[in-house]
Motif scaffolding. Sequence first.
Motif, PDB file in Angstrom:
ATOM      1  N   PHE A 128       1.726   1.073  -8.273  1.00 22.94           N
ATOM      2  CA  PHE A 128       2.243   0.066  -9.190  1.00 22.94           C
ATOM      3  C   PHE A 128       3.641   0.474  -9.639  1.00 22.94           C
ATOM      4  N   TYR A 174      -7.251   4.923 -13.188  1.00 24.54           N
ATOM      5  CA  TYR A 174      -5.812   4.839 -13.354  1.00 24.54           C
ATOM      6  C   TYR A 174      -5.462   5.243 -14.778  1.00 24.54           C
ATOM      7  N   ILE A 221      -9.432  10.284  -3.216  1.00 23.94           N
ATOM      8  CA  ILE A 221      -8.069  10.569  -3.681  1.00 23.94           C
ATOM      9  C   ILE A 221      -8.154  11.394  -4.950  1.00 23.94           C
ATOM     10  N   TYR A 273      -2.980   5.719   2.289  1.00 22.76           N
ATOM     11  CA  TYR A 273      -4.392   5.383   2.471  1.00 22.76           C
ATOM     12  C   TYR A 273      -5.095   5.257   1.135  1.00 22.76           C
ATOM     13  N   ASN A 274      -5.717   4.130   0.927  1.00 26.67           N
ATOM     14  CA  ASN A 274      -6.564   3.919  -0.239  1.00 26.67           C
ATOM     15  C   ASN A 274      -5.802   3.994  -1.561  1.00 26.67           C
ATOM     16  N   LYS A 275      -4.498   3.742  -1.528  1.00 25.21           N
ATOM     17  CA  LYS A 275      -3.713   3.953  -2.731  1.00 25.21           C
ATOM     18  C   LYS A 275      -2.822   2.757  -3.008  1.00 25.21           C
ATOM     19  N   LEU A 276      -2.901   2.236  -4.226  1.00 22.71           N
ATOM     20  CA  LEU A 276      -1.958   1.218  -4.653  1.00 22.71           C
ATOM     21  C   LEU A 276      -0.920   1.878  -5.545  1.00 22.71           C
ATOM     22  N   ILE A 321      -2.412   5.881 -10.229  1.00 17.28           N
ATOM     23  CA  ILE A 321      -3.765   6.211  -9.807  1.00 17.28           C
ATOM     24  C   ILE A 321      -4.029   7.692 -10.053  1.00 17.28           C
ATOM     25  N   GLY A 325      -9.172   1.649   0.569  1.00 13.15           N
ATOM     26  CA  GLY A 325      -7.836   1.127   0.811  1.00 13.15           C
ATOM     27  C   GLY A 325      -7.702  -0.310   0.390  1.00 13.15           C
ATOM     28  N   ARG A 364       0.840  -1.197   0.000  1.00 11.02           N
ATOM     29  CA  ARG A 364       0.000   0.000   0.000  1.00 11.02           C
ATOM     30  C   ARG A 364       0.877   1.249   0.000  1.00 11.02           C
ATOM     31  N   LEU A 394       1.529   2.365 -14.401  1.00 13.15           N
ATOM     32  CA  LEU A 394       0.127   2.496 -14.035  1.00 13.15           C
ATOM     33  C   LEU A 394       0.042   3.416 -12.818  1.00 13.15           C
TER      34      LEU A 394
END
Lengths: 109, 113
Positions: free
Chosen positions: A99, B35, B56, A94-97, B45, B98, A91, B43
């Motif tokens: 890549f 994304y 976000i 918060y709430n974020k991936l 977000i 999350g 992670r 990639l």
Amino acid sequence: LAKTTQPISMDSYEGQEVNITCSHNNIATNDYITWYQQFPSQGPRFIIQGYKTKVTNEVASLFIPADRKSSTLSLPRVSLSDTAVYYCLVRGGYNKLIFGAGTRLAVHP
Amino acid sequence: DTAVSQTPKYLVTQMGNDKSIKCEQNLGHDTMYWYKQDSKKFLKIMFSYNNKELIINETVPNRFSPKSPDKAHLNLHINSLELGDSAVYFCASSPAQGGETQYFGPGTRLLVL
């Protein structure tokens, strides 16, 4: 934010086991490790997730050592259809991936 | 039934135009995302919505405006398109905020000429 490092590319042959290792030295205590697979012209697909030790599902196994600073995705007996990009994620807030560049796996006949 | 769907699949347009991409998920998820995947395949977000509320907003030009009419839909409107907007845009959803387990749509390939 935790970052991940993984090999840019790997080659394998059909029927072999493939292990892709990812480093995440700054992983937070409550972060899980997640792996995604992306085929050309498709969106990423969730493969497996783990917190520690070993997780196995019908697609892959995930090995995580006690210090959790790395993880290894294991694909048993790969086939041509496993050719894809594999992303290791933790992670990124918060709430974020987040890549990374991923590992391009090429499976050859 | 497709879990996360996007329309259109391909979009070719001229610089300066305004365009929209639509996303729908039938998974009953509360959280949806946009994304952007550029030519180098990174990639990133852009936005995340939870129950129609913006959670976000990454450093995205304000020419990009997401709209969530309900929790099953998250549309992306882009004003005054620029060459650098050419990319593949993916919509995704997850059961919770999350959520590391996200379900991605097939992508919308945008080409700005």
